[in-house]
Design a protein around this motif. Structure first.
Motif: not given
Ligand code: SF4
Length: 497
Positions: A21, A25, A206-207, A211-212, A218, A220-221, A224
């Motif tokens: 994801k 993005l 993607v949950d 991994h974030c 990431c 894009f915190l 998401c």
């Molecule tokens: S915050 Fe980043 S790593 Fe986490 S799910 Fe969203 S796009 Fe993926």
């Protein structure tokens, strides 16, 4: 529907390897990225400076950097032409294979063979750096250039500057070809998966999870996690990241809601007791024993330091902490006046001797010296004692007089719910003395101080420079004034049963 730009770069591919994801993005919703933090920007700038310096290991090269990031086709063509004529050194050599673009920091031709070098502005190598080199290797070799070897060029932590910077000693050059070859199948499959992701009509589902944050937080915190990335749950100290994420996923939003069964002893226990009772958690006996050993006269002391990647001064190493300012508050007796003393090195100067002498003068009267986390201060003073042996005895005397006011917090003898899971001065001070918070200050923490000071090395506007120096002085002074208030607060807490 407009055709999507599904080209890949080393950066986007690495993002895709962390999260599909994030790749989608990054490519199609770039504008939704979280703002780049000052710490991250500093890291980028540092990488650029170290990269430029590393070119001098292979001087006289031809630079293929494009005028803008949208003109890489020019760089690829230029690289091709330079390879054809066997140019000995090429900087930012660009290659593309099946839509994946890479730019290599240094490409060298020697004895009929090509060698690749990727520069990293850190002391250690990491798995991400190896992946990085593996992607470069894949694209370069698949586009037709055989690489005899590929290297990571990184800083040598053991290097000590003597005279001019010795680049051969400053940098370490490590062959990573074997590791890179092992990664080739993974890279191929990562490219295939990335292509599939980029052909989707919408971002893959993607949950959120660990991994974030691994290997990097990431971009894009904010998208998401929708604000949850700033939750006090994530700030909790002494708890595994996976547990915190699980709590958030289970709908736990405040510290008070964390299940009793999850609350173990020690740090977590102190925090939860405080949050549930909405009062400070205090181990009065231990606190009393600690503060019984502290008496007037007292200094409250703090050093700010910066850590240049490339040593600026004699007898320093990469990332060594160089002190540039201190603040000291002194109080002789309980009802005595609080005296302030401060010092800052003019940006651009090696002020270590002046700093040492000012520090010794500022602390020449008897008295314990209270510091918050003595590790940095003691480390710096130890270095100064080695550098100026004439002052080693006096410095040792000050170090022996140091007491660490972080101890009661670190050992969980005191925890205030306003600390929100954090154990730094920036968490403690607003919790116990809200008037002394850092919110309104132009320099808010040590990272800011480092950044502002380092920028001043290049600032020529006198007014801006004076203002920034004043901001730095105010910040450091706030730290030591805050330390004094923490001390007074603790005395008050242990005396009120
Ligand atoms: S915050 Fe980043 S790593 Fe986490 S799910 Fe969203 S796009 Fe993926």
């Amino acid at each position: 529907m407009a055709k999507k730009n599904n080209g890949l770069s080393k950066t986007s591919l690495l993002k895709g390897m962390q999260c599909k994801k994030a790749l989608y993005l990054y490519k199609y919703h770039y504008q939704d990225r979280d703002p780049v933090s000052r710490a991250l920007q500093d890291k980028f700038d540092r990488g650029h400076r170290v990269g430029m310096l590393a070119r001098e290991l292979f001087p006289g090269g031809i630079d293929c950097t494009p005028p803008t990031i949208f003109q890489y086709e020019q760089s690829i063509a230029a690289t091709k032409a330079l390879i054809m004529r066997q140019e000995p050194v090429i900087y930012e050599a660009a290659f593309k294979h099946e839509g994946v673009l890479v730019a290599l920091d240094l490409l060298c031709f020697r004895d009929g063979k090509w060698y690749g070098y990727e520069v990293k502005s850190s002391i250690r190598t990491s798995r991400t750096y190896l992946l990085d080199a593996a992607i470069q290797y894949h694209v370069i070799t698949k586009s037709g250039l055989a690489l005899e070897d590929i290297f990571l060029v990184h800083l040598n932590g053991n290097y000590v500057r003597k005279g001019d910077v010795d680049l051969q000693q400053l940098f370490r050059i490590t062959s990573v070809k074997d590791e890179v070859l092992e990664q080739q199948l993974d890279i191929q499959s990562a490219i295939k998966q990335a292509r599939e992701v980029l052909s989707l009509d919408a971002a893959p589902v993607v949950d959120t999870g660990i991994h974030c944050y691994r290997p990097y937080a990431c971009d894009f915190l904010g998208t998401c996690w929708k604000g949850l990335e700033k939750s006090p749950i994530l700030q909790l100290a002494g708890v595994a990241m996976q547990d915190k994420i699980d709590w958030l996923k289970n709908g736990i939003r405040s510290l008070e809601e964390i299940p009793e069964a999850a609350i173990s002893q020690g740090r977590m226990h102190a925090q939860m007791m405080a949050h549930k009772s909405k009062r400070a958690y205090i181990d009065r006996e231990k606190l009393k024993a600690f503060f019984n050993d502290i008496s007037y006269p007292l200094y409250f002391f703090d050093i700010e330091a910066f850590q240049p990647a490339v040593p600026l001064f004699e007898h320093t190493s990469p990332f060594q902490a160089i002190p540039f300012q201190f603040s000291a508050h002194y109080i002789e007796r309980q009802d005595g006046p609080l005296e302030a003393n401060e010092f800052i090195v003019q940006p651009g100067e090696d002020g270590r001797l002046a700093f040492t002498e000012a520090f010794l003068k500022a602390t020449e009267r008897p008295g314990q010296i209270a510091v918050f986390n003595t590790l940095l201060e003691k480390g710096i003073l130890f270095q100064l004692g080695k550098l100026f042996p004439q002052y080693a005895g006096a410095i040792r005397d000050r170090v022996v007089r140091m007491i660490d006011l972080e101890t009661p917090f670190r050992k969980d003898w005191y925890y205030h719910p306003g600390m929100q899971g954090g154990y730094s001065m920036k968490n403690i001070l607003p919790a116990i003395a809200p008037d002394l918070s850092y919110d309104q200050m132009n320099v808010k923490d040590g990272q800011d101080a480092m950044h502002v000071y380092h920028q001043l090395w290049y600032e020529e506007d006198f007014v801006k420079k004076s203002r920034a120096l004043q901001d730095l002085l105010s910040y450091c002074q706030r730290d030591t004034l805050g330390l004094y208030h923490i001390y007074r607060h603790m005395l008050h807490e242990i005396s009120s049963e």
